[in-house]
Design an enzyme around this catalytic site. Structure first.
Site, mmCIF file in Angstrom:
data_model
loop_
_atom_site.group_PDB
_atom_site.id
_atom_site.type_symbol
_atom_site.label_atom_id
_atom_site.label_comp_id
_atom_site.label_asym_id
_atom_site.label_seq_id
_atom_site.Cartn_x
_atom_site.Cartn_y
_atom_site.Cartn_z
ATOM 1 N N THR A 7 0.846 -1.197 0.000
ATOM 2 C CA THR A 7 0.000 0.000 0.000
ATOM 3 C C THR A 7 0.878 1.243 0.000
ATOM 4 O O THR A 7 1.993 1.234 0.515
ATOM 5 C CB THR A 7 -0.931 0.057 1.234
ATOM 6 O OG1 THR A 7 -1.733 1.236 1.161
ATOM 7 C CG2 THR A 7 -0.167 0.082 2.540
ATOM 8 N N ASN A 9 -0.626 3.978 1.151
ATOM 9 C CA ASN A 9 -1.382 4.790 2.108
ATOM 10 C C ASN A 9 -0.640 4.823 3.450
ATOM 11 O O ASN A 9 -0.534 3.815 4.146
ATOM 12 C CB ASN A 9 -2.783 4.179 2.250
ATOM 13 C CG ASN A 9 -3.674 4.981 3.172
ATOM 14 O OD1 ASN A 9 -3.220 5.534 4.177
ATOM 15 N ND2 ASN A 9 -4.951 5.046 2.832
ATOM 16 N N LYS A 12 -2.516 3.647 6.638
ATOM 17 C CA LYS A 12 -2.622 2.196 6.774
ATOM 18 C C LYS A 12 -1.300 1.602 7.215
ATOM 19 O O LYS A 12 -1.257 0.742 8.084
ATOM 20 C CB LYS A 12 -3.002 1.575 5.432
ATOM 21 C CG LYS A 12 -4.427 1.818 5.019
ATOM 22 C CD LYS A 12 -4.659 1.022 3.757
ATOM 23 C CE LYS A 12 -6.007 1.253 3.175
ATOM 24 N NZ LYS A 12 -6.126 0.554 1.880
ATOM 25 N N ASP A 67 -7.566 -4.675 1.345
ATOM 26 C CA ASP A 67 -8.579 -3.832 0.734
ATOM 27 C C ASP A 67 -9.644 -3.613 1.796
ATOM 28 O O ASP A 67 -9.921 -4.504 2.602
ATOM 29 C CB ASP A 67 -9.179 -4.452 -0.513
ATOM 30 C CG ASP A 67 -9.899 -3.389 -1.348
ATOM 31 O OD1 ASP A 67 -9.496 -2.201 -1.285
ATOM 32 O OD2 ASP A 67 -10.852 -3.726 -2.061
ATOM 33 N N GLY A 158 -10.424 9.307 5.526
ATOM 34 C CA GLY A 158 -11.601 8.762 4.850
ATOM 35 C C GLY A 158 -12.902 9.168 5.523
ATOM 36 O O GLY A 158 -13.152 10.345 5.798
ATOM 37 N N TYR A 159 -13.723 8.169 5.827
ATOM 38 C CA TYR A 159 -15.055 8.420 6.376
ATOM 39 C C TYR A 159 -15.065 8.545 7.902
ATOM 40 O O TYR A 159 -16.142 8.629 8.514
ATOM 41 C CB TYR A 159 -16.002 7.288 5.947
ATOM 42 C CG TYR A 159 -16.164 7.175 4.447
ATOM 43 C CD1 TYR A 159 -17.118 7.939 3.770
ATOM 44 C CD2 TYR A 159 -15.351 6.328 3.689
ATOM 45 C CE1 TYR A 159 -17.267 7.847 2.398
ATOM 46 C CE2 TYR A 159 -15.489 6.224 2.308
ATOM 47 C CZ TYR A 159 -16.444 6.994 1.671
ATOM 48 O OH TYR A 159 -16.579 6.909 0.304
ATOM 49 N N LYS A 180 -8.846 3.691 18.147
ATOM 50 C CA LYS A 180 -9.344 3.219 16.849
ATOM 51 C C LYS A 180 -8.782 1.828 16.525
ATOM 52 O O LYS A 180 -9.529 0.928 16.148
ATOM 53 C CB LYS A 180 -9.001 4.222 15.729
ATOM 54 C CG LYS A 180 -9.573 3.774 14.385
ATOM 55 C CD LYS A 180 -9.268 4.691 13.229
ATOM 56 C CE LYS A 180 -9.625 3.986 11.930
ATOM 57 N NZ LYS A 180 -9.233 4.698 10.725
ATOM 58 N N HIS A 185 -11.764 -2.321 11.932
ATOM 59 C CA HIS A 185 -11.778 -3.442 10.988
ATOM 60 C C HIS A 185 -10.355 -3.890 10.666
ATOM 61 O O HIS A 185 -10.057 -5.072 10.655
ATOM 62 C CB HIS A 185 -12.537 -3.014 9.726
ATOM 63 C CG HIS A 185 -12.120 -1.672 9.175
ATOM 64 N ND1 HIS A 185 -11.978 -0.556 9.977
ATOM 65 C CD2 HIS A 185 -11.777 -1.266 7.925
ATOM 66 C CE1 HIS A 185 -11.592 0.457 9.237
ATOM 67 N NE2 HIS A 185 -11.460 0.048 7.989
ATOM 68 N N ARG A 186 -9.453 -2.922 10.434
ATOM 69 C CA ARG A 186 -8.069 -3.268 10.071
ATOM 70 C C ARG A 186 -7.356 -3.887 11.276
ATOM 71 O O ARG A 186 -6.643 -4.859 11.146
ATOM 72 C CB ARG A 186 -7.339 -2.012 9.564
ATOM 73 C CG ARG A 186 -6.040 -2.306 8.831
ATOM 74 C CD ARG A 186 -5.569 -1.104 8.024
ATOM 75 N NE ARG A 186 -6.558 -0.713 7.038
ATOM 76 C CZ ARG A 186 -7.369 0.332 7.147
ATOM 77 N NH1 ARG A 186 -7.279 1.140 8.169
ATOM 78 N NH2 ARG A 186 -8.254 0.585 6.211
#
Ligand code: IMP
Length: 197
Positions: A7, A9, A12, A67, A158-159, A180, A185-186
């Site tokens: 990635t 990013n 991330k 992803d 992001g969101y 967080k 999720h990550r």
């Protein structure tokens, strides 16, 4: 073990480094991979595998592809794999908003959800770890919450400022990184992968 993360990013990469502390996590660029892998898959798993396989093949090192995206119940699970490209792909020509891609995606999400009563949503992250000898491990993580009608908090990306987390009882934009990571999720997908390893 050295592990290349497929990635570019930096958010991330930082989250992955914090959770996989026992591994030497390097970026694709640090491993000499400067290519772009197109996310042409229709599922998070397809895209995670596409990235991990391409980078592992090119670098001859174990490679981690991920992803992730936001799935909103009232939008039939969208934007999902199109989360990063939501406004660019789906906004009508006469719709305009200011800011970078993330800001425009948030504005477009609010526009799409105007008047929507069911605001439940989850983030999903799928990870694929591909080894040069062809072995593959995959793991998934989800985190649940709802989409607010306006942004709260300036953290994350992001969101995050729109996502009110069931676990934290605040938005991911209001949470610090440790909070967080503990429910994201990550974070969940990475801890699952770590157990598999
Ligand atoms: P990816 O880089 O293809 O995984 O795209 C993921 C997109 O989903 C990002 O650009 C964000 O819009 C969204 N997304 C994924 N994870 C998160 C998160 O932790 N917070 C906020 N948005 C996220």
């Amino acid at each position: 073990m050295k592990l290349v993360v497929a990635t570019g990013n930096r958010h991330k990469l930082k989250e992955i480094r914090e959770i996989l502390k026992d591994f030497e996590v390097i970026s694709a660029a640090e491993a000499g991979f400067f290519g772009e892998v197109e996310e042409t898959g229709e599922t998070f798993l397809d895209n995670a595998l596409l990235k991990a396989r391409a980078v592992s093949r090119a670098t001859h090192l174990p490679a981690l592809g991920d992803d992730s995206g936001l799935c909103v119940d009232g939008l039939g699970g969208a934007p999902a794999v199109y989360s990063a490209r939501f406004s660019r792909m789906f906004a009508p020509a006469d719709w305009t908003a200011e800011g970078d891609d993330d800001a425009r995606n948030r504005a477009f999400l609010l526009y799409k959800m105007q008047g929507m009563a069911d605001r439940s949503a989850h983030f999903c992250c799928t990870l694929a770890l591909c080894f040069p000898d062809g072995r593959e491990l995959t793991a998934e993580g989800r985190t649940f919450g709802r989409i607010l009608t306006e942004e709260r908090g300036e953290g994350g990306f992001g969101y995050d400022p729109l996502f009110f987390s069931d676990d934290l009882q605040k938005t991911f934009g209001e949470a610090d990184e440790e909070e967080k990571n503990s429910v994201s999720h990550r974070g969940r997908a990475l801890r699952r992968l770590k157990e598999l390893l």
